[in-house]
Design an enzyme around this catalytic site. Structure first.
Site, PDB file in Angstrom:
ATOM      1  N   SER A   1     -12.629  -7.512   7.642  1.00  0.00           N
ATOM      2  CA  SER A   1     -11.887  -8.774   7.587  1.00  0.00           C
ATOM      3  C   SER A   1     -11.512  -9.293   8.979  1.00  0.00           C
ATOM      4  CB  SER A   1     -10.607  -8.576   6.773  1.00  0.00           C
ATOM      5  OG  SER A   1     -10.930  -8.135   5.489  1.00  0.00           O
TER       6      SER A   1
ATOM      7  N   GLU B   1     -22.272  -3.535  12.766  1.00  0.00           N
ATOM      8  CA  GLU B   1     -21.736  -2.913  11.547  1.00  0.00           C
ATOM      9  C   GLU B   1     -22.698  -1.808  11.105  1.00  0.00           C
ATOM     10  OE1 GLU B   1     -18.805  -3.138   9.596  1.00  0.00           O
ATOM     11  OE2 GLU B   1     -19.862  -1.414   8.753  1.00  0.00           O
TER      12      GLU B   1
ATOM     13  N   THR C   1     -13.506  -2.520   4.512  1.00  0.00           N
ATOM     14  CA  THR C   1     -12.817  -1.808   3.434  1.00  0.00           C
ATOM     15  C   THR C   1     -12.377  -2.754   2.330  1.00  0.00           C
ATOM     16  OG1 THR C   1     -12.011  -0.174   5.012  1.00  0.00           O
ATOM     17  CG2 THR C   1     -10.850  -0.306   2.911  1.00  0.00           C
ATOM     18  N   CYS C   2     -11.772  -3.879   2.689  1.00  0.00           N
ATOM     19  CA  CYS C   2     -11.190  -4.771   1.688  1.00  0.00           C
ATOM     20  C   CYS C   2     -12.227  -5.220   0.663  1.00  0.00           C
ATOM     21  CB  CYS C   2     -10.568  -5.986   2.382  1.00  0.00           C
ATOM     22  SG  CYS C   2      -9.943  -7.186   1.213  1.00  0.00           S
TER      23      CYS C   2
ATOM     24  N   CYS D   1      -9.271  -3.709  -1.426  1.00  0.00           N
ATOM     25  CA  CYS D   1      -8.558  -4.743  -2.194  1.00  0.00           C
ATOM     26  C   CYS D   1      -9.366  -5.367  -3.326  1.00  0.00           C
ATOM     27  CB  CYS D   1      -8.128  -5.879  -1.276  1.00  0.00           C
ATOM     28  SG  CYS D   1      -7.779  -5.447   0.414  1.00  0.00           S
TER      29      CYS D   1
ATOM     30  N   LYS E   1     -10.617  -2.903  -6.072  1.00  0.00           N
ATOM     31  CA  LYS E   1      -9.373  -2.380  -6.690  1.00  0.00           C
ATOM     32  C   LYS E   1      -8.788  -3.404  -7.648  1.00  0.00           C
ATOM     33  CE  LYS E   1      -5.722  -3.500  -5.293  1.00  0.00           C
ATOM     34  NZ  LYS E   1      -5.068  -3.055  -4.087  1.00  0.00           N
TER      35      LYS E   1
ATOM     36  N   GLY F   1       1.836   9.437  -3.000  1.00  0.00           N
ATOM     37  CA  GLY F   1       2.729   8.520  -3.706  1.00  0.00           C
ATOM     38  C   GLY F   1       2.772   7.160  -3.050  1.00  0.00           C
TER      39      GLY F   1
ATOM     40  N   TYR G   1       0.638   3.335  -1.838  1.00  0.00           N
ATOM     41  CA  TYR G   1      -0.010   2.196  -2.511  1.00  0.00           C
ATOM     42  C   TYR G   1      -1.192   2.671  -3.369  1.00  0.00           C
ATOM     43  CZ  TYR G   1       1.677  -1.559   0.741  1.00  0.00           C
ATOM     44  OH  TYR G   1       2.388  -2.477   1.452  1.00  0.00           O
TER      45      TYR G   1
ATOM     46  N   GLU H   1      -1.441   2.660  -7.497  1.00  0.00           N
ATOM     47  CA  GLU H   1      -2.347   1.661  -8.082  1.00  0.00           C
ATOM     48  C   GLU H   1      -3.404   2.326  -8.954  1.00  0.00           C
ATOM     49  OE1 GLU H   1      -2.010  -2.066  -4.949  1.00  0.00           O
ATOM     50  OE2 GLU H   1      -3.707  -0.721  -4.727  1.00  0.00           O
TER      51      GLU H   1
ATOM     52  N   ALA I   1       2.024  -6.880  -2.008  1.00  0.00           N
ATOM     53  CA  ALA I   1       2.038  -6.597  -3.441  1.00  0.00           C
ATOM     54  C   ALA I   1       1.474  -5.212  -3.669  1.00  0.00           C
ATOM     55  CB  ALA I   1       1.196  -7.627  -4.183  1.00  0.00           C
TER      56      ALA I   1
ATOM     57  N   HIS J   1      10.850 -24.165 -16.243  1.00  0.00           N
ATOM     58  CA  HIS J   1      11.210 -23.459 -17.472  1.00  0.00           C
ATOM     59  C   HIS J   1      10.153 -23.636 -18.552  1.00  0.00           C
ATOM     60  CE1 HIS J   1      13.916 -21.636 -20.350  1.00  0.00           C
ATOM     61  NE2 HIS J   1      13.654 -22.621 -21.194  1.00  0.00           N
TER      62      HIS J   1
ATOM     63  N   GLU K   1      11.689 -18.559 -12.575  1.00  0.00           N
ATOM     64  CA  GLU K   1      12.910 -19.375 -12.560  1.00  0.00           C
ATOM     65  C   GLU K   1      14.157 -18.509 -12.339  1.00  0.00           C
ATOM     66  OE1 GLU K   1      14.265 -21.275 -16.267  1.00  0.00           O
ATOM     67  OE2 GLU K   1      12.788 -20.062 -17.327  1.00  0.00           O
TER      68      GLU K   1
HETATM   69  P1  NDP Z   1       0.360   5.343   2.185  1.00  0.00           P
HETATM   70  O1  NDP Z   1       0.690   5.545   3.618  1.00  0.00           O
HETATM   71  O2  NDP Z   1       0.840   4.141   1.484  1.00  0.00           O
HETATM   72  O3  NDP Z   1       0.853   6.595   1.346  1.00  0.00           O
HETATM   73  C1  NDP Z   1       0.467   7.894   1.709  1.00  0.00           C
HETATM   74  C2  NDP Z   1       1.055   8.861   0.726  1.00  0.00           C
HETATM   75  O4  NDP Z   1       0.582  10.159   1.032  1.00  0.00           O
HETATM   76  C3  NDP Z   1       2.573   8.919   0.774  1.00  0.00           C
HETATM   77  O5  NDP Z   1       3.064   9.158  -0.505  1.00  0.00           O
HETATM   78  C4  NDP Z   1       2.804  10.132   1.684  1.00  0.00           C
HETATM   79  O6  NDP Z   1       4.015  10.787   1.416  1.00  0.00           O
HETATM   80  C5  NDP Z   1       1.670  11.023   1.278  1.00  0.00           C
HETATM   81  N1  NDP Z   1       1.283  11.987   2.302  1.00  0.00           N
HETATM   82  C6  NDP Z   1       0.956  11.734   3.587  1.00  0.00           C
HETATM   83  N2  NDP Z   1       0.638  12.884   4.218  1.00  0.00           N
HETATM   84  C7  NDP Z   1       0.772  13.869   3.321  1.00  0.00           C
HETATM   85  C8  NDP Z   1       0.601  15.276   3.368  1.00  0.00           C
HETATM   86  N3  NDP Z   1       0.207  15.899   4.493  1.00  0.00           N
HETATM   87  N4  NDP Z   1       0.839  15.992   2.260  1.00  0.00           N
HETATM   88  C9  NDP Z   1       1.237  15.375   1.130  1.00  0.00           C
HETATM   89  N5  NDP Z   1       1.426  14.057   1.014  1.00  0.00           N
HETATM   90  C10 NDP Z   1       1.182  13.303   2.096  1.00  0.00           C
HETATM   91  O7  NDP Z   1      -1.223   5.467   2.140  1.00  0.00           O
HETATM   92  P2  NDP Z   1      -2.305   5.050   1.070  1.00  0.00           P
HETATM   93  O8  NDP Z   1      -3.407   6.022   1.273  1.00  0.00           O
HETATM   94  O9  NDP Z   1      -1.734   4.905  -0.296  1.00  0.00           O
HETATM   95  O10 NDP Z   1      -2.727   3.616   1.557  1.00  0.00           O
HETATM   96  C11 NDP Z   1      -3.126   3.416   2.912  1.00  0.00           C
HETATM   97  C12 NDP Z   1      -2.790   2.030   3.373  1.00  0.00           C
HETATM   98  O11 NDP Z   1      -3.667   1.108   2.754  1.00  0.00           O
HETATM   99  C13 NDP Z   1      -1.397   1.548   3.005  1.00  0.00           C
HETATM  100  O12 NDP Z   1      -0.429   1.934   3.921  1.00  0.00           O
HETATM  101  C14 NDP Z   1      -1.578   0.063   2.968  1.00  0.00           C
HETATM  102  O13 NDP Z   1      -1.380  -0.423   4.267  1.00  0.00           O
HETATM  103  C15 NDP Z   1      -3.018  -0.121   2.566  1.00  0.00           C
HETATM  104  N6  NDP Z   1      -3.105  -0.516   1.151  1.00  0.00           N
HETATM  105  C16 NDP Z   1      -2.508  -1.674   0.732  1.00  0.00           C
HETATM  106  C17 NDP Z   1      -2.586  -2.054  -0.584  1.00  0.00           C
HETATM  107  C18 NDP Z   1      -1.926  -3.313  -1.040  1.00  0.00           C
HETATM  108  O14 NDP Z   1      -1.534  -4.113  -0.198  1.00  0.00           O
HETATM  109  N7  NDP Z   1      -1.761  -3.528  -2.345  1.00  0.00           N
HETATM  110  C19 NDP Z   1      -3.296  -1.259  -1.572  1.00  0.00           C
HETATM  111  C20 NDP Z   1      -3.864  -0.065  -1.036  1.00  0.00           C
HETATM  112  C21 NDP Z   1      -3.766   0.276   0.282  1.00  0.00           C
HETATM  113  P3  NDP Z   1       5.390  10.343   2.115  1.00  0.00           P
HETATM  114  O15 NDP Z   1       5.713   8.983   1.595  1.00  0.00           O
HETATM  115  O16 NDP Z   1       6.338  11.398   1.696  1.00  0.00           O
HETATM  116  O17 NDP Z   1       5.106  10.325   3.588  1.00  0.00           O
END
Ligand code: NDP
Length: 457
Positions: A14, A34, A41-42, A47, A50, A176, A178, A182, A341, A436, A441
């Site tokens: 992007s 490339e 990725t997107c 995105c 997904k 835990g 994004y 999702e 989101a 409404h 609202e």
């Molecule tokens: P995130 O950074 O959102 O979440 C990573 C998760 O992995 C957290 O729960 C974190 O825990 C956990 N984690 C990290 N390291 C370890 C470890 N060593 N052991 C166990 N758990 C771990 O990353 P994602 O992979 O979900 O997404 C990457 C990025 O992609 C996002 O930050 C976002 O910017 C982008 N994205 C955006 C979306 C959207 O806009 N809808 C959708 C998908 C991706 P903890 O929180 O405890 O650190």
């Protein structure tokens, strides 16, 4: 010095594609390298696919809810290979669209990996070399498979989950963030038994706590089993699937482990350090407000810089770079009020400060909350609640944050972000006429604060 190009962009995602096209429109001679598919990725494995899978998953609720509105719905069945093939067709179309847009802008596409050999030179994997006045690094990021436990390589990342040859009936998702929530939401609705294991007490660290707890409850209602504070300790291949030992002593047998534990910037083996580009501890290219790296001729935009890792941000950074360097309009990005989101069901839409952030940065806060059953749920009978929260600075009425959990929350966050960016106060919200009957609202009809928060002395 003579150059083959004014700009070589490394990475056609992007941010890179936007920068290349805008630079070319300013008259620059541009090439873009490339090594994978054009779109990044997107478009290819983020995105867009997904969101298509999210839409696919939501039909389950549509079929169930329809009966309350008088429809008789026959047997329904979901076919994974049909979805995978349809998704593939659409992203191929989109990737082709990106290629056509680059070509019509006069950008030369070089289908090869690029490595920097000096601050103005690039060697492509096809053996070609080229020199450019400027080089833009836009290589994005890649999934990190953590924790480092025996058998973690048996898990898949978000790169592979879209194209699994067979639908995973039993799915363990680690993380835990994004991506984890999702896909938990998607696969549970598509019919999988989903377990979500994460190290914190709630998913989505960094989001407003009221949204986190409500989303966790909603995912549980949708059948996602939560293992908070629990992680896998060992994964092995067994006769009945993957055998996973968990840190709480439990053993699981699953068809697939999706590891969604974050992403890292893709800066390895690009020759960056050798030409003097400073990287941050996590490998991200260190850049200034103009996206310039520590070497004068080299810039970087998007996830590779690990600023705000979202597609629209990468696009803005690419545009600002090209306008600044080739359009004689120095431009920087304001990252404040970047809405985002999370496409779970229910969806999250959010902009501005969380309650914790607002409390740390501002004085007393008024918290306005609305929680209601959407109109659709009255006839569908679904136990569903929409939650909305406005965080307001008590001293001047400025709305500091808006957080929504419910249908179309992402769409609402996009619009409410305009108001927050313009500095809207709660009285501006109150003075805005409602539409409404809508869910949105409620954002303009919250009359009394539910809580007054004061910073701890
Ligand atoms: P995130 O950074 O959102 O979440 C990573 C998760 O992995 C957290 O729960 C974190 O825990 C956990 N984690 C990290 N390291 C370890 C470890 N060593 N052991 C166990 N758990 C771990 O990353 P994602 O992979 O979900 O997404 C990457 C990025 O992609 C996002 O930050 C976002 O910017 C982008 N994205 C955006 C979306 C959207 O806009 N809808 C959708 C998908 C991706 P903890 O929180 O405890 O650190």
């Amino acid at each position: 010095m003579t150059f083959d190009y004014d700009l070589i962009v490394v990475g056609a995602g992007s941010g890179g594609a936007r920068a290349a096209r805008v630079a070319a429109s300013h008259g620059a001679k541009v090439a873009i390298a490339e090594e994978f598919r054009v779109g990044g990725t997107c478009v290819i494995r983020g995105c867009v696919p997904k969101k298509l899978y999210v839409l696919a998953s939501r039909f389950r609720d549509e079929f169930e809810d329809a009966t309350g509105f008088g429809w008789r719905v026959g047997d329904v069945a979901f076919d994974w290979p049909t979805l995978v093939a349809a998704k593939e067709k659409e992203i191929t179309r989109l990737s082709g669209f990106y290629e056509a847009a680059l070509a019509s802008s006069g950008v030369e596409l070089i289908r090869a990996r690029a490595t920097l050999t000096d601050p103005n030179s690039v060697r492509f994997a096809n053996g070609r070399t080229a020199r450019a006045r400027y080089i833009l690094i836009a290589t994005g990021g890649a999934p990190v498979l953590a924790p480092h436990i025996p058998g973690i390589e048996l898990g898949v990342s978000s790169n592979e989950i879209f194209d699994l040859p067979e639908f995973p009936q039993r799915l363990l998702i680690v993380g835990g963030g994004y991506i984890a929530v999702e896909f938990a939401s998607v696969f549970a609705r598509l019919g999988a038994k989903v377990r979500l294991a994460y190290r914190a007490d709630l998913p989505l660290r960094g989001f407003d706590d009221d949204l986190r707890s409500r989303l966790a409850d909603a995912l549980k209602t949708a059948g996602v089993e939560h293992r908070a504070g629990v992680l896998p300790t060992r994964i092995t291949k067994g006769a009945a699937g993957l055998e996973v030992e968990m840190s709480d002593g439990a053993s699981l047998t699953v068809d697939c482990v999706l590891v969604a534990t974050g992403r890292r910037p893709l800066t390895q083996n690009l020759g960056l350090e050798a030409v003097g580009v400073n990287l941050r501890e996590n490998g991200a290219v260190a850049v200034d407000a103009h996206s310039r790296a520590s070497v004068e001729s080299i810039y970087a935009v998007g996830d590779v810089t690990d600023r705000v890792n979202l597609t629209p941000v990468a696009i803005r950074e690419g545009q600002a770079f090209a306008d600044s360097v080739f359009g004689e309009t120095p431009t920087t990005i304001n990252y404040e009020h970047t809405p985002s989101a999370v496409f779970t069901t229910p969806e999250i839409g959010t902009v501005g400060l969380t309650e914790c952030e607002a409390l740390a940065r501002h004085g007393a806060l008024d918290i306005y909350e609305a929680q209601f059953r959407p109109l659709r749920a009255t006839l569908s009978g679904r136990a569903e609640r929409v939650y909305m929260k406005l965080i307001v600075d008590n001293s001047n009425g400025r709305v500091l944050g808006a957080h929504i959990l419910g249908p179309e929350a992402g769409e609402m966050a996009q619009l409410v972000a305009i108001a927050l960016r313009m500095g809207a106060t709660k009285s501006d919200f109150d003075a805005t006429m409602a539409v409404h009957p809508t869910m949105a609202e409620e954002l303009v009809t919250m009359r009394a604060p539910s809580r007054l928060l004061r910073p701890q002395a």
